[in-house]
Design a protein around this motif. Structure first.
Motif, PDB file in Angstrom:
ATOM      1  N   VAL A   1     -22.876 -10.967   5.616  1.00 42.48           N
ATOM      2  CA  VAL A   1     -22.389  -9.604   5.782  1.00 42.48           C
ATOM      3  C   VAL A   1     -22.306  -8.869   4.448  1.00 42.48           C
ATOM      4  CG1 VAL A   1     -20.377  -8.220   6.432  1.00 42.48           C
ATOM      5  CG2 VAL A   1     -21.122 -10.108   7.896  1.00 42.48           C
ATOM      6  N   THR A   2     -21.761  -9.523   3.430  1.00 44.20           N
ATOM      7  CA  THR A   2     -21.598  -8.885   2.119  1.00 44.20           C
ATOM      8  C   THR A   2     -22.935  -8.457   1.542  1.00 44.20           C
ATOM      9  OG1 THR A   2     -19.631 -10.242   1.701  1.00 44.20           O
ATOM     10  CG2 THR A   2     -20.670  -9.190  -0.196  1.00 44.20           C
ATOM     11  N   GLU A   3     -23.954  -9.314   1.645  1.00 41.65           N
ATOM     12  CA  GLU A   3     -25.269  -8.983   1.111  1.00 41.65           C
ATOM     13  C   GLU A   3     -25.959  -7.899   1.940  1.00 41.65           C
ATOM     14  OE1 GLU A   3     -27.147 -12.764   1.123  1.00 41.65           O
ATOM     15  OE2 GLU A   3     -26.342 -13.359  -0.832  1.00 41.65           O
ATOM     16  N   LEU A   4     -25.796  -7.938   3.255  1.00 35.30           N
ATOM     17  CA  LEU A   4     -26.393  -6.912   4.103  1.00 35.30           C
ATOM     18  C   LEU A   4     -25.766  -5.548   3.841  1.00 35.30           C
ATOM     19  CD1 LEU A   4     -26.778  -8.781   7.522  1.00 35.30           C
ATOM     20  CD2 LEU A   4     -28.524  -8.334   5.801  1.00 35.30           C
ATOM     21  N   ARG A   5     -24.467  -5.532   3.592  1.00 36.56           N
ATOM     22  CA  ARG A   5     -23.817  -4.261   3.238  1.00 36.56           C
ATOM     23  C   ARG A   5     -24.396  -3.699   1.953  1.00 36.56           C
ATOM     24  NH1 ARG A   5     -17.819  -4.943   2.375  1.00 36.56           N
ATOM     25  NH2 ARG A   5     -17.996  -2.692   2.045  1.00 36.56           N
ATOM     26  N   GLY A   6     -24.742  -4.588   1.016  1.00 36.57           N
ATOM     27  CA  GLY A   6     -25.345  -4.148  -0.236  1.00 36.57           C
ATOM     28  C   GLY A   6     -26.703  -3.503  -0.044  1.00 36.57           C
ATOM     29  N   ALA A   7     -27.352  -3.769   1.095  1.00 36.48           N
ATOM     30  CA  ALA A   7     -28.639  -3.151   1.405  1.00 36.48           C
ATOM     31  C   ALA A   7     -28.480  -1.953   2.331  1.00 36.48           C
ATOM     32  CB  ALA A   7     -29.571  -4.179   2.042  1.00 36.48           C
ATOM     33  N   GLY A   8     -27.243  -1.536   2.545  1.00 34.10           N
ATOM     34  CA  GLY A   8     -26.999  -0.340   3.340  1.00 34.10           C
ATOM     35  C   GLY A   8     -26.923  -0.572   4.838  1.00 34.10           C
ATOM     36  N   ILE A   9     -26.904  -1.809   5.278  1.00 34.01           N
ATOM     37  CA  ILE A   9     -26.812  -2.096   6.704  1.00 34.01           C
ATOM     38  C   ILE A   9     -25.366  -1.908   7.171  1.00 34.01           C
ATOM     39  CG2 ILE A   9     -27.017  -3.917   8.451  1.00 34.01           C
ATOM     40  CD1 ILE A   9     -29.397  -4.972   6.960  1.00 34.01           C
ATOM     41  N   LYS A  10     -25.206  -1.173   8.241  1.00 33.59           N
ATOM     42  CA  LYS A  10     -23.877  -0.897   8.790  1.00 33.59           C
ATOM     43  C   LYS A  10     -23.581  -1.845   9.950  1.00 33.59           C
ATOM     44  CE  LYS A  10     -24.314   4.014   7.671  1.00 33.59           C
ATOM     45  NZ  LYS A  10     -24.335   5.401   8.220  1.00 33.59           N
ATOM     46  N   PHE A  11     -22.300  -2.065  10.188  1.00 33.65           N
ATOM     47  CA  PHE A  11     -21.863  -2.940  11.269  1.00 33.65           C
ATOM     48  C   PHE A  11     -20.993  -2.139  12.229  1.00 33.65           C
ATOM     49  CE2 PHE A  11     -23.065  -5.768   7.943  1.00 33.65           C
ATOM     50  CZ  PHE A  11     -23.538  -6.916   8.571  1.00 33.65           C
ATOM     51  N   LYS A  12     -21.262  -2.338  13.506  1.00 33.26           N
ATOM     52  CA  LYS A  12     -20.546  -1.578  14.529  1.00 33.26           C
ATOM     53  C   LYS A  12     -20.280  -2.470  15.737  1.00 33.26           C
ATOM     54  CE  LYS A  12     -21.011   2.612  17.382  1.00 33.26           C
ATOM     55  NZ  LYS A  12     -21.933   3.733  17.735  1.00 33.26           N
ATOM     56  N   LYS A  13     -19.117  -2.291  16.332  1.00 30.20           N
ATOM     57  CA  LYS A  13     -18.798  -3.053  17.537  1.00 30.20           C
ATOM     58  C   LYS A  13     -19.546  -2.463  18.728  1.00 30.20           C
ATOM     59  CE  LYS A  13     -15.070  -2.342  19.916  1.00 30.20           C
ATOM     60  NZ  LYS A  13     -13.684  -2.249  20.395  1.00 30.20           N
ATOM     61  N   ARG A  14     -20.219  -3.338  19.463  1.00 30.75           N
ATOM     62  CA  ARG A  14     -20.917  -2.897  20.662  1.00 30.75           C
ATOM     63  C   ARG A  14     -20.019  -3.090  21.871  1.00 30.75           C
ATOM     64  NH1 ARG A  14     -26.721  -4.822  23.239  1.00 30.75           N
ATOM     65  NH2 ARG A  14     -27.009  -2.942  24.487  1.00 30.75           N
ATOM     66  N   LYS A  15     -19.941  -2.086  22.712  1.00 29.70           N
ATOM     67  CA  LYS A  15     -19.041  -2.124  23.858  1.00 29.70           C
ATOM     68  C   LYS A  15     -19.727  -2.808  25.038  1.00 29.70           C
ATOM     69  CE  LYS A  15     -16.481   2.014  22.483  1.00 29.70           C
ATOM     70  NZ  LYS A  15     -16.057   3.381  22.878  1.00 29.70           N
ATOM     71  N   THR A  16     -19.584  -4.109  25.110  1.00 29.41           N
ATOM     72  CA  THR A  16     -20.092  -4.899  26.220  1.00 29.41           C
ATOM     73  C   THR A  16     -19.349  -6.219  26.250  1.00 29.41           C
ATOM     74  OG1 THR A  16     -22.056  -6.026  27.131  1.00 29.41           O
ATOM     75  CG2 THR A  16     -21.934  -5.797  24.745  1.00 29.41           C
ATOM     76  N   ASP A  17     -19.234  -6.822  27.443  1.00 28.12           N
ATOM     77  CA  ASP A  17     -18.570  -8.114  27.538  1.00 28.12           C
ATOM     78  C   ASP A  17     -19.551  -9.269  27.339  1.00 28.12           C
ATOM     79  OD1 ASP A  17     -19.955  -7.724  29.873  1.00 28.12           O
ATOM     80  OD2 ASP A  17     -18.480  -8.690  31.156  1.00 28.12           O
ATOM     81  N   ARG A  18     -20.817  -8.962  27.116  1.00 27.92           N
ATOM     82  CA  ARG A  18     -21.815  -9.998  26.843  1.00 27.92           C
ATOM     83  C   ARG A  18     -21.858 -10.215  25.337  1.00 27.92           C
ATOM     84  NH1 ARG A  18     -23.477  -6.820  30.912  1.00 27.92           N
ATOM     85  NH2 ARG A  18     -24.654  -5.376  29.643  1.00 27.92           N
ATOM     86  N   PHE A  19     -21.061 -11.165  24.869  1.00 26.96           N
ATOM     87  CA  PHE A  19     -20.793 -11.316  23.436  1.00 26.96           C
ATOM     88  C   PHE A  19     -22.033 -11.660  22.639  1.00 26.96           C
ATOM     89  CE2 PHE A  19     -20.489 -15.527  25.193  1.00 26.96           C
ATOM     90  CZ  PHE A  19     -21.002 -16.364  24.221  1.00 26.96           C
ATOM     91  N   TRP A  20     -23.065 -12.173  23.261  1.00 31.86           N
ATOM     92  CA  TRP A  20     -24.268 -12.603  22.551  1.00 31.86           C
ATOM     93  C   TRP A  20     -25.323 -11.506  22.463  1.00 31.86           C
ATOM     94  CZ3 TRP A  20     -27.351 -11.576  26.508  1.00 31.86           C
ATOM     95  CH2 TRP A  20     -26.856 -11.756  27.804  1.00 31.86           C
ATOM     96  N   GLU A  21     -25.074 -10.344  23.062  1.00 35.44           N
ATOM     97  CA  GLU A  21     -26.077  -9.280  23.147  1.00 35.44           C
ATOM     98  C   GLU A  21     -26.003  -8.400  21.895  1.00 35.44           C
ATOM     99  OE1 GLU A  21     -26.114  -6.096  26.337  1.00 35.44           O
ATOM    100  OE2 GLU A  21     -27.534  -7.539  27.175  1.00 35.44           O
ATOM    101  N   ILE A  22     -26.663  -8.819  20.833  1.00 35.46           N
ATOM    102  CA  ILE A  22     -26.652  -8.151  19.533  1.00 35.46           C
ATOM    103  C   ILE A  22     -27.877  -7.253  19.417  1.00 35.46           C
ATOM    104  CG2 ILE A  22     -26.622  -8.518  17.030  1.00 35.46           C
ATOM    105  CD1 ILE A  22     -25.455 -11.298  17.603  1.00 35.46           C
ATOM    106  N   THR A  23     -27.708  -6.067  18.838  1.00 30.66           N
ATOM    107  CA  THR A  23     -28.822  -5.149  18.656  1.00 30.66           C
ATOM    108  C   THR A  23     -28.854  -4.651  17.210  1.00 30.66           C
ATOM    109  OG1 THR A  23     -27.515  -3.204  19.312  1.00 30.66           O
ATOM    110  CG2 THR A  23     -28.713  -4.377  21.051  1.00 30.66           C
ATOM    111  N   PHE A  24     -30.027  -4.198  16.781  1.00 30.04           N
ATOM    112  CA  PHE A  24     -30.186  -3.623  15.446  1.00 30.04           C
ATOM    113  C   PHE A  24     -31.096  -2.413  15.559  1.00 30.04           C
ATOM    114  CE2 PHE A  24     -32.452  -3.325  11.337  1.00 30.04           C
ATOM    115  CZ  PHE A  24     -31.357  -3.136  10.503  1.00 30.04           C
ATOM    116  N   ASP A  25     -30.603  -1.270  15.128  1.00 29.90           N
ATOM    117  CA  ASP A  25     -31.379  -0.041  15.237  1.00 29.90           C
ATOM    118  C   ASP A  25     -30.995   0.911  14.117  1.00 29.90           C
ATOM    119  OD1 ASP A  25     -33.185   1.833  16.510  1.00 29.90           O
ATOM    120  OD2 ASP A  25     -31.404   2.904  17.204  1.00 29.90           O
TER     121      ASP A  25
END
Length: 302
Positions: free
Chosen positions: A124-148
């Protein structure tokens, strides 16, 4: 009850339940009760019986339970896993997960793709250094990760005293049955790479992605870092492989790193912005004063 080595076949449990209730026709009954029984172990704060905010009808739950039994549900752990993954990614995974590129991975390790080596994702720390943002996705399927568009959306996961045992046994089940899908293992590996330290956990917690009831953030980091030790895993057969590739492409783009560094250094708080604006105004005034002085020297007022 959740340990893989303690599981009894579903048909045995159905027979025992039939003897207790004096009703031998109990096929699917245990499979129906299993998700409710293990609801307290759910790695999300949304109950299993909810799907996109709408409660499932009892008849649909019974049909689902019978389907688990008819399709060869092995035992309670298998049924609970199928309940967790009741809406899996649309693109199916290849059944056979074992290949020459299979290897044992841990956080911040690399995977062998033939002759080249590539890290799955950075922390996470290194990805933040590259400008990648983190956001909570509103779903109960905890494994359903997206990147856009530079934003990594991860569903909320609830970590409590039973989470470690649950995930360990689900990963062990997928390792024991290589012909089944590897969603849980893929998720565990991805989170293992994202989390390297308690600082990573704290950042994800601040953004609502992680909620834990453990002693401190270091325990959560240790949980994920130990989860995939000695796990044989082929990342080319993961439902998160293409997402990881997109994240790495964004991370390796130098402009994203430079812009993120500039933003963190000069736009991280209002005082830094004010200082930057003041410095800009001062520089502009100094430049104007210099221009005026040079102009007045060559074109004196008479």
């Amino acid at each position: 009850m959740i340990k893989l080595e303690n599981q009894l076949p579903l048909f045995v449990l159905d027979l025992l339940l039939g003897l207790q209730e004096d009703n031998p026709r109990q096929k699917g009954r245990v499979a129906e009760l299993t998700p409710q029984f293990f609801d307290a172990l759910m790695p999300t704060d949304e109950p299993l019986t909810k799907l996109d905010g709408n409660e499932l009808e009892d008849s649909e739950s019974r049909d689902q339970a019978e389907e688990f039994s008819d399709q060869g549900g092995l035992h309670c752990l298998d049924v609970f896993r199928q309940s967790l993954l009741r809406r899996s990614p649309e693109r199916p995974l290849t059944s056979q997960r074992w290949s020459k590129s299979s290897t044992s991975i841990r956080s911040s390790t690399t995977v062998n793709f033939g002759e080249r080596r590539q890290q799955l994702v950075h922390c996470v720390t290194e990805l933040r250094g590259a400008g990648i943002k983190f956001k909570k996705r509103k779903t109960d399927r905890f494994w359903e990760i997206t990147f856009d568009n530079g934003t990594l959306e991860i569903p909320r996961i609830l970590i409590h005293d039973g989470t470690k045992s649950l995930l360990l046994n689900l990963v062990a089940f997928e390792q024991r049955h290589p012909n089944c899908s590897n969603y849980i293992t893929s998720y565990a590996v991805f989170m293992d790479n994202l989390i390297n330290s308690q600082q990573d956990v704290a950042y994800l917690q601040d953004h609502g992605i992680i909620e834990h009831w453990l002693g401190n953030d270091a325990e959560v980091a240790d949980l994920f870092n130990r989860l995939c030790q000695e796990v044989a895993f082929d990342c080319t057969n993961s439902y998160l492989s293409s997402l990881s590739e997109d994240v790495n492409k964004h991370f390796n783009h130098k402009w994203n790193v430079w812009f993120a560094s500039l933003k963190l250094k000069y736009f991280s708080n209002p005082w830094a912005v004010i200082s930057l604006i003041a410095a800009g105004v001062l520089l502009l005034l100094t430049l104007l004063q210099t221009i005026y002085a040079v102009y007045g020297y060559h074109h004196p007022i008479r």
